[in-house]
Design an enzyme around this catalytic site. Structure first.
Site, PDB file in Angstrom:
ATOM      1  N   LEU A  81       0.823  -1.222   0.000  1.00 29.33           N
ATOM      2  CA  LEU A  81       0.000   0.000   0.000  1.00 29.33           C
ATOM      3  C   LEU A  81       0.846   1.256   0.000  1.00 29.33           C
ATOM      4  O   LEU A  81       0.429   2.303  -0.497  1.00 29.33           O
ATOM      5  CB  LEU A  81      -0.940   0.004   1.211  1.00 29.33           C
ATOM      6  CG  LEU A  81      -1.992  -1.110   1.260  1.00 29.33           C
ATOM      7  CD1 LEU A  81      -2.744  -1.058   2.583  1.00 29.33           C
ATOM      8  CD2 LEU A  81      -2.962  -0.997   0.094  1.00 29.33           C
ATOM      9  N   GLU A  86       5.274   2.707   0.807  1.00 30.71           N
ATOM     10  CA  GLU A  86       6.626   2.400   1.269  1.00 30.71           C
ATOM     11  C   GLU A  86       7.424   3.677   1.417  1.00 30.71           C
ATOM     12  O   GLU A  86       7.393   4.550   0.544  1.00 30.71           O
ATOM     13  CB  GLU A  86       7.314   1.451   0.290  1.00 30.71           C
ATOM     14  CG  GLU A  86       8.640   0.925   0.787  1.00 30.71           C
ATOM     15  CD  GLU A  86       9.151  -0.269  -0.019  1.00 30.71           C
ATOM     16  OE1 GLU A  86      10.189  -0.821   0.365  1.00 30.71           O
ATOM     17  OE2 GLU A  86       8.505  -0.637  -1.022  1.00 30.71           O
ATOM     18  N   GLY A  87       8.101   3.795   2.548  1.00 33.84           N
ATOM     19  CA  GLY A  87       8.934   4.954   2.810  1.00 33.84           C
ATOM     20  C   GLY A  87      10.336   4.528   3.192  1.00 33.84           C
ATOM     21  O   GLY A  87      10.724   3.366   3.021  1.00 33.84           O
ATOM     22  N   PHE A  93      11.641   4.296   6.186  1.00 35.41           N
ATOM     23  CA  PHE A  93      11.754   3.504   7.404  1.00 35.41           C
ATOM     24  C   PHE A  93      10.825   2.293   7.435  1.00 35.41           C
ATOM     25  O   PHE A  93      11.050   1.374   8.213  1.00 35.41           O
ATOM     26  CB  PHE A  93      11.463   4.375   8.629  1.00 35.41           C
ATOM     27  CG  PHE A  93      12.492   5.436   8.871  1.00 35.41           C
ATOM     28  CD1 PHE A  93      13.589   5.187   9.672  1.00 35.41           C
ATOM     29  CD2 PHE A  93      12.385   6.687   8.280  1.00 35.41           C
ATOM     30  CE1 PHE A  93      14.555   6.161   9.899  1.00 35.41           C
ATOM     31  CE2 PHE A  93      13.336   7.678   8.489  1.00 35.41           C
ATOM     32  CZ  PHE A  93      14.429   7.406   9.304  1.00 35.41           C
ATOM     33  N   ALA A  94       9.782   2.292   6.612  1.00 34.37           N
ATOM     34  CA  ALA A  94       8.787   1.236   6.734  1.00 34.37           C
ATOM     35  C   ALA A  94       8.051   1.020   5.425  1.00 34.37           C
ATOM     36  O   ALA A  94       8.098   1.854   4.510  1.00 34.37           O
ATOM     37  CB  ALA A  94       7.792   1.579   7.842  1.00 34.37           C
ATOM     38  N   LYS A  95       7.356  -0.107   5.352  1.00 36.44           N
ATOM     39  CA  LYS A  95       6.450  -0.377   4.241  1.00 36.44           C
ATOM     40  C   LYS A  95       5.134  -0.897   4.825  1.00 36.44           C
ATOM     41  O   LYS A  95       5.109  -1.491   5.910  1.00 36.44           O
ATOM     42  CB  LYS A  95       7.046  -1.386   3.260  1.00 36.44           C
ATOM     43  CG  LYS A  95       7.458  -2.714   3.861  1.00 36.44           C
ATOM     44  CD  LYS A  95       8.125  -3.587   2.803  1.00 36.44           C
ATOM     45  CE  LYS A  95       8.652  -4.883   3.424  1.00 36.44           C
ATOM     46  NZ  LYS A  95       9.323  -5.751   2.397  1.00 36.44           N
ATOM     47  N   LYS A 136       2.182  -3.220   9.113  1.00 39.27           N
ATOM     48  CA  LYS A 136       3.200  -2.169   9.049  1.00 39.27           C
ATOM     49  C   LYS A 136       4.532  -2.798   9.406  1.00 39.27           C
ATOM     50  O   LYS A 136       4.732  -3.284  10.531  1.00 39.27           O
ATOM     51  CB  LYS A 136       2.881  -1.017   9.998  1.00 39.27           C
ATOM     52  CG  LYS A 136       3.903   0.113   9.889  1.00 39.27           C
ATOM     53  CD  LYS A 136       3.442   1.401  10.537  1.00 39.27           C
ATOM     54  CE  LYS A 136       4.452   2.515  10.287  1.00 39.27           C
ATOM     55  NZ  LYS A 136       4.011   3.801  10.875  1.00 39.27           N
ATOM     56  N   ASP A 142       2.774  14.645  14.027  1.00 41.88           N
ATOM     57  CA  ASP A 142       2.859  14.502  12.570  1.00 41.88           C
ATOM     58  C   ASP A 142       1.459  14.434  11.964  1.00 41.88           C
ATOM     59  O   ASP A 142       1.138  13.512  11.209  1.00 41.88           O
ATOM     60  CB  ASP A 142       3.671  13.259  12.213  1.00 41.88           C
ATOM     61  CG  ASP A 142       4.125  13.252  10.753  1.00 41.88           C
ATOM     62  OD1 ASP A 142       4.128  14.333  10.130  1.00 41.88           O
ATOM     63  OD2 ASP A 142       4.471  12.169  10.242  1.00 41.88           O
TER      64      ASP A 142
END
Length: 386
Positions: free
Chosen positions: A34, A36-37, A39-41, A57, A148
């Site tokens: 869905l 992806e960055g 630090f995480a997907k 996550k 955030d």
């Protein structure tokens, strides 16, 4: 210790337990990624044994400490009971060099994917504002700051926005704790006090930063764009114009002229430069029954129709405010000054009898009503009383 104090202290006590290593493909059918960055997907998957569709996550172990992972998982799970906070399940494990936990699936994506050019309708924005304020107020009551708040972290569960949920608690911290600048958030959402923090310098976490970001989210929902690119006067002319308006109450910035005096009052308060003077997010509840736009302009891409009668009603209400202001003999001198400032900002003469002024404004309003395209002019009326 009282019961509510025990509950509050419990939410700040992050527990760390050994995590099992799980074979992801054996336990889950992964449908797609869905998002992806760095630090995480985020994966959409179905748990094979229970046939439950979930979002996983997965946080990269080499980029995130186990302590930080447990903190995010802990807050996500313990804040889940609120109806406008994304539900997280009591499921956490290691897989494929990632720390993983499970959350519910949002069928309509995030708010960023749902806000179109020109913004959303007033009624829809009010639904979003009410629910988001409730979620943040719940966090703030636990002495937690999200840090955030942005459109990507607000998930949509109903197309009419009757159900939205706040998510992503990776930056959540207790108010009063020392924190560093978030590098992954959008610059447009940062309040001025965080812009002023020197790189690598730590600062005190405050809930008032969430309130600022809440205001930015609302503005974007209403217009399709942020009010400025950076809350630094010397860098951004839009923010500089907003600051001048706060000080002088003259010349409403162009991108705020579509709003009624009541909503302008809210934006003035929520975008207060000094963090300690900002109201709580629940302040928005005072404005939910008010009209927010000067004119009810259709947000359809093909329609530019305007509700003329409602437009005139709002203009008349603004004029009625002026009449009341003129007739208030207890504050006549102050009101004269306010009226002069308002008229001066729109280029009208002020060295005339106030009854004549009232008559001229009536004529002016009627003329404005005949040309509904110039709807922004009236938006400044009444703002000085707020």
């Amino acid at each position: 210790m009282k019961l509510h104090e025990k509950k509050e202290s419990a939410i700040h006590k992050v527990q760390e337990v050994p995590l099992d290593e799980v074979n992801l493909t054996k336990e889950y059918d992964v449908e797609k990624t869905l998002g992806e960055g760095s630090f995480a997907k985020v994966l959409l998957a179905t748990h094979k044994k229970t046939q439950t569709k979930v979002v996983l996550k997965a946080v990269h172990q080499e980029l995130t400490s186990e302590k930080d992972f447990f903190r995010e998982f802990h807050f996500s799970y313990h804040l889940s009971p609120h109806p406008n906070i994304l539900s997280s399940y009591a499921v956490a494990f290691k897989a494929e060099n990632c720390y993983v936990f499970a959350q519910e699936f949002a069928p309509f994506g995030d708010l960023a994917g749902n806000v179109r050019a020109g913004g959303l309708s007033e009624d829809v924005c009010k639904k979003i504002a009410s629910q988001l304020a409730s979620a943040l107020d719940f966090m703030h009551s636990k002495q937690l700051a999200h840090r955030d708040v942005k459109l990507e972290n607000i998930l949509v569960f109903a197309q009419d926005m009757s159900k939205i949920k706040l998510c992503d608690f990776g930056c959540t911290k207790r108010e009063g704790s020392l924190v560093s600048k978030i590098t992954c958030t959008w610059v447009q959402f940062l309040p001025p006090e965080i812009h002023e923090v020197i790189k690598n310098e730590r600062y005190t976490c405050k809930k008032s930063a969430d309130c600022w970001q809440f205001g930015i989210v609302l503005f974007v929902c209403l217009t399709g764009n942020p009010p400025w690119q950076s809350a630094v006067p010397i860098q951004d002319p839009d923010y500089s114009a907003f600051q001048r308006w706060l000080k002088t109450r003259l010349n409403v910035p162009p991108n705020f002229r579509r709003f009624t005096p009541r909503l302008l009052r809210f934006f003035r308060r929520i975008f207060e430069h000094k963090p300690d003077k900002r109201p709580q997010v629940t302040e928005i509840n005072k404005y939910l029954k008010d009209n927010w736009f000067v004119n009810k302009i259709s947000h359809s891409a093909t329609s530019t129709s305007v509700d003329v009668s409602e437009s005139f009603l709002k203009k008349a209400e603004s004029l009625m405010y002026l009449d009341t202001m003129i007739d208030d003999r207890h504050n006549i001198d102050e009101n004269k000054n306010k009226l002069r400032k308002l008229l001066s900002s729109y280029g009208l003469e002020t060295t005339v009898d106030q009854k004549v002024v009232t008559k001229r404004i009536w004529e002016w309003v009627m003329q404005c009503d005949s040309n509904v395209g110039e709807s922004g002019l009236i938006s400044g009326f009444g703002t000085d009383s707020m």
